[in-house]
Motif scaffolding. Structure first.
Motif, PDB file in Angstrom:
ATOM      1  N   VAL A   1      -1.143   6.083   5.365  1.00 33.68           N
ATOM      2  CA  VAL A   1      -1.548   4.771   4.710  1.00 33.68           C
ATOM      3  C   VAL A   1      -1.596   3.540   5.732  1.00 33.68           C
TER       4      VAL A   1
ATOM      5  N   ASP B   1       1.314   4.011  -2.958  1.00 30.18           N
ATOM      6  CA  ASP B   1       1.109   5.491  -2.646  1.00 30.18           C
ATOM      7  C   ASP B   1       2.309   6.223  -3.207  1.00 30.18           C
TER       8      ASP B   1
ATOM      9  N   LEU C   1      -5.030   1.486   6.558  1.00 37.16           N
ATOM     10  CA  LEU C   1      -5.110   0.032   6.445  1.00 37.16           C
ATOM     11  C   LEU C   1      -5.508  -0.465   7.894  1.00 37.16           C
TER      12      LEU C   1
ATOM     13  N   LYS D   1       0.947  -1.295  -0.197  1.00 42.92           N
ATOM     14  CA  LYS D   1      -0.017   0.045  -0.209  1.00 42.92           C
ATOM     15  C   LYS D   1       0.898   1.317  -0.086  1.00 42.92           C
TER      16      LYS D   1
ATOM     17  N   TYR E   1       0.132  -5.678  -5.636  1.00 42.87           N
ATOM     18  CA  TYR E   1      -0.729  -6.033  -4.134  1.00 42.87           C
ATOM     19  C   TYR E   1       0.248  -7.267  -3.477  1.00 42.87           C
TER      20      TYR E   1
END
Length: 102
Positions: free
Chosen positions: A76, A16, A80, A12, A35
């Motif tokens: 982030v 970003d 999450l 993630k 991912y």
């Protein structure tokens, strides 16, 4: 489980950090996705262009020299954390809790 969460956080935060590059690639019809899956990081790059190898090179270079900005890392991480917390919330129980607060 901890390793999976850390890998998800890495994917993630890395995504970003690549937003500007991937946005421009997306405009040029080159699509990317990064991912975590099980215990590995997966990248998918697709599109019809001779620039595809250059995009892959930029992403790999970015991963090798990855140094996240502290403020983006925290943002982030919090996002999450909320998403993972919301995953365990049962809608009926949450609705009852909110009704009792009112």
């Amino acid at each position: 489980a901890e390793q999976c969460v850390l890998l998800k956080l890495l994917s993630k935060v890395f995504q970003d950090s690549l937003l500007e590059t991937t946005y421009l690639a997306d405009v040029a019809a080159l699509h990317t996705s990064i991912y975590s899956y099980n215990n590995r990081l997966e990248m998918k790059i697709e599109g019809f262009s001779d620039k595809l190898p250059l995009l892959l090179e930029k992403i790999v270079h970015g991963l090798i020299h990855f140094n996240p900005e502290p403020n983006r890392f925290v943002a982030v991480k919090e996002s999450l954390k909320r998403a993972m917390g919301n995953f365990t919330v049962k809608p009926a129980r949450h609705a009852t809790y909110l009704r009792l607060l009112a």
